[in-house]
Design a protein around this motif. Structure first.
Motif, mmCIF file in Angstrom:
data_model
loop_
_atom_site.group_PDB
_atom_site.id
_atom_site.type_symbol
_atom_site.label_atom_id
_atom_site.label_comp_id
_atom_site.label_asym_id
_atom_site.label_seq_id
_atom_site.Cartn_x
_atom_site.Cartn_y
_atom_site.Cartn_z
ATOM 1 N N HIS A 1 0.826 -1.205 0.000
ATOM 2 C CA HIS A 1 0.000 0.000 0.000
ATOM 3 C C HIS A 1 0.863 1.258 0.000
ATOM 4 N N GLN A 2 1.868 1.299 0.875
ATOM 5 C CA GLN A 2 2.709 2.481 0.972
ATOM 6 C C GLN A 2 3.583 2.648 -0.271
ATOM 7 N N SER A 3 3.955 1.546 -0.897
ATOM 8 C CA SER A 3 4.736 1.640 -2.130
ATOM 9 C C SER A 3 3.899 2.252 -3.247
ATOM 10 N N ALA A 4 2.635 1.875 -3.331
ATOM 11 C CA ALA A 4 1.747 2.480 -4.327
ATOM 12 C C ALA A 4 1.571 3.964 -4.053
ATOM 13 N N ALA A 5 1.439 4.317 -2.775
ATOM 14 C CA ALA A 5 1.291 5.731 -2.410
ATOM 15 C C ALA A 5 2.563 6.506 -2.721
ATOM 16 N N ALA A 6 3.734 5.891 -2.477
ATOM 17 C CA ALA A 6 5.005 6.550 -2.779
ATOM 18 C C ALA A 6 5.132 6.802 -4.275
ATOM 19 N N SER A 7 4.741 5.829 -5.065
ATOM 20 C CA SER A 7 4.775 5.984 -6.520
ATOM 21 C C SER A 7 3.866 7.123 -6.966
ATOM 22 N N ALA A 8 2.668 7.186 -6.400
ATOM 23 C CA ALA A 8 1.722 8.246 -6.777
ATOM 24 C C ALA A 8 2.260 9.621 -6.415
ATOM 25 N N LEU A 9 2.881 9.735 -5.245
ATOM 26 C CA LEU A 9 3.456 11.025 -4.842
ATOM 27 C C LEU A 9 4.603 11.421 -5.771
ATOM 28 N N ALA A 10 5.417 10.442 -6.148
ATOM 29 C CA ALA A 10 6.532 10.730 -7.050
ATOM 30 C C ALA A 10 6.024 11.181 -8.418
ATOM 31 N N GLN A 11 4.924 10.595 -8.873
ATOM 32 C CA GLN A 11 4.334 11.015 -10.148
ATOM 33 C C GLN A 11 3.907 12.479 -10.090
ATOM 34 N N GLN A 12 3.412 12.895 -8.941
ATOM 35 C CA GLN A 12 2.959 14.275 -8.791
ATOM 36 C C GLN A 12 4.128 15.265 -8.805
ATOM 37 N N GLN A 13 5.321 14.770 -8.476
ATOM 38 C CA GLN A 13 6.514 15.625 -8.414
ATOM 39 C C GLN A 13 7.566 15.095 -9.391
ATOM 40 N N ARG A 14 7.122 14.768 -10.600
ATOM 41 C CA ARG A 14 8.000 14.130 -11.577
ATOM 42 C C ARG A 14 9.242 14.988 -11.843
ATOM 43 N N GLY A 15 10.392 14.337 -11.828
ATOM 44 C CA GLY A 15 11.648 15.030 -12.050
ATOM 45 C C GLY A 15 12.286 15.575 -10.784
ATOM 46 N N TYR A 16 11.533 15.557 -9.683
ATOM 47 C CA TYR A 16 12.080 15.987 -8.391
ATOM 48 C C TYR A 16 12.011 14.860 -7.367
ATOM 49 N N CYS A 17 10.953 14.058 -7.431
ATOM 50 C CA CYS A 17 10.790 12.924 -6.517
ATOM 51 C C CYS A 17 10.754 11.619 -7.308
ATOM 52 N N TRP A 18 11.330 10.598 -6.703
ATOM 53 C CA TRP A 18 11.248 9.236 -7.212
ATOM 54 C C TRP A 18 10.836 8.347 -6.041
ATOM 55 N N ALA A 19 10.624 7.058 -6.291
ATOM 56 C CA ALA A 19 10.108 6.180 -5.242
ATOM 57 C C ALA A 19 10.790 4.821 -5.276
ATOM 58 N N THR A 20 10.713 4.138 -4.148
ATOM 59 C CA THR A 20 11.064 2.725 -4.083
ATOM 60 C C THR A 20 9.768 1.928 -3.956
ATOM 61 N N ALA A 21 9.858 0.643 -4.251
ATOM 62 C CA ALA A 21 8.720 -0.264 -4.063
ATOM 63 C C ALA A 21 9.237 -1.523 -3.391
ATOM 64 N N GLY A 22 8.664 -1.824 -2.234
ATOM 65 C CA GLY A 22 9.129 -3.010 -1.522
ATOM 66 C C GLY A 22 8.399 -3.213 -0.214
ATOM 67 N N VAL A 23 8.862 -4.202 0.523
ATOM 68 C CA VAL A 23 8.253 -4.573 1.801
ATOM 69 C C VAL A 23 9.335 -4.584 2.880
ATOM 70 N N HIS A 24 9.178 -3.693 3.836
ATOM 71 C CA HIS A 24 10.082 -3.538 4.985
ATOM 72 C C HIS A 24 10.047 -4.821 5.824
ATOM 73 N N PRO A 25 11.158 -5.168 6.479
ATOM 74 C CA PRO A 25 11.130 -6.376 7.318
ATOM 75 C C PRO A 25 10.036 -6.374 8.376
ATOM 76 N N HIS A 26 9.659 -5.195 8.890
ATOM 77 C CA HIS A 26 8.566 -5.164 9.857
ATOM 78 C C HIS A 26 7.266 -5.695 9.248
ATOM 79 N N ASP A 27 7.093 -5.498 7.942
ATOM 80 C CA ASP A 27 5.870 -5.907 7.252
ATOM 81 C C ASP A 27 6.042 -7.207 6.483
ATOM 82 N N ALA A 28 7.124 -7.931 6.737
ATOM 83 C CA ALA A 28 7.419 -9.126 5.950
ATOM 84 C C ALA A 28 6.335 -10.197 6.054
ATOM 85 N N SER A 29 5.591 -10.195 7.142
ATOM 86 C CA SER A 29 4.515 -11.184 7.295
ATOM 87 C C SER A 29 3.423 -10.998 6.249
ATOM 88 N N SER A 30 3.383 -9.808 5.614
ATOM 89 C CA SER A 30 2.377 -9.552 4.582
ATOM 90 C C SER A 30 2.784 -10.119 3.223
#
Length: 260
Positions: A40-69
């Motif tokens: 969910h947060q990776s999708a949100a990060a991507s959307a925010l980066a799209q809004q600030q194209r050329g200034y913001c970029w994003a990662t997509a992944g799952v933090h170890p705290h959320d690894a159970s997901s």
């Protein structure tokens, strides 16, 4: 100067995220990487980066705290996000044996799967390691010749762990942790050992507000606009010119994440 670790999807930024970005621009921050920590947060990060194209970029992944997901559906979601042009790394992924919000076995499975995905897609990895160095290195090492680049985000390890990470060819992300006179002094002493072309700087906002920042914001919330303070302090402790260091770490980030 480039901030490689901003948790802009945090609820702490819900009301003023756009203003946070604008304050960073005004402070001289030339770009930022928005961290994805689960599907969910990776999708949100991507959307925010799209809004600030050329200034913001994003990662997509799952933090170890959320690894159970981690499951096949989540894996496919991360894969699809990773194909977007604004997503430039897999992560935040790795191991965290400090609190074990997910079991070590779950963490290792999610980490290994994300390393495989990064290798398949030829993407850098944005790594997390806390109190898990030996196992982290054991899982990561076989993949390194298949990955274009890797950075250990928010490094807080020991001298021997730093030497090992550097020997593996990893880049090192340093936060305002080194500005903390209670727990950052050991890491501060290690700063000169990091080669200039392997050093990256980050705020990890809204976390890790530098303790030596004055005046402190009333919110006690860290922001990317405080990155210049971290750059200046790190430059002092490395005995380097802060303007040069800001430019150098910006170049490092753009090279590692292949930004255009």
């Amino acid at each position: 100067m480039f901030d490689i670790g901003v948790n802009l999807t945090s609820s702490q930024f819900t009301k003023d995220g756009q203003q946070v970005v604008e304050r960073a621009r005004l402070a001289g921050v030339t770009g930022m990487l928005i961290t994805g920590t689960n599907a969910h947060q990776s999708a949100a990060a991507s959307a925010l980066a799209q809004q600030q194209r050329g200034y913001c970029w994003a990662t997509a992944g799952v933090h170890p705290h959320d690894a159970s997901s981690w499951n096949e559906d989540v894996a496919q979601q991360i894969r699809q996000l990773a194909l977007r042009p604004e997503v430039v790394a897999i992560g935040e992924c790795g191991l965290d044996f400090n609190r074990n919000f997910s079991t070590p076995a779950q963490q290792e499975a999610a980490f290994s799967a994300q390393l495989a995905l990064a290798a398949e897609l030829n993407l850098p990895v944005f790594l997390h390691c806390r109190e898990a160095h030996a196992r982290f290195a054991a899982l990561l090492t076989p993949w390194l010749d298949k990955l274009p680049a890797a950075v250990v985000h928010c490094f807080t390890g020991t001298a021997s762990e730093l030497a090992y990470c550097l020997a593996l060819g990893l880049s090192i992300g340093i936060t305002g942790w080194v500005c903390d006179e209670r727990r950052g002094l050991a890491l501060r002493a290690l700063l000169p050992q990091i080669p200039a072309d392997r050093l990256l700087l980050e705020t990890d906002a809204p976390y890790l507000l530098p303790r030596d920042l004055h005046p402190k914001p009333a919110s006690r919330r860290n922001e990317p606009c405080f990155l210049p303070h971290i750059v200046r302090q790190v430059a002092v402790w490395r005995q380097e010119d802060p303007e040069w260091l800001g430019r150098k770490t910006d170049e490092n980030a753009r090279r590692l994440f292949r930004l255009v």
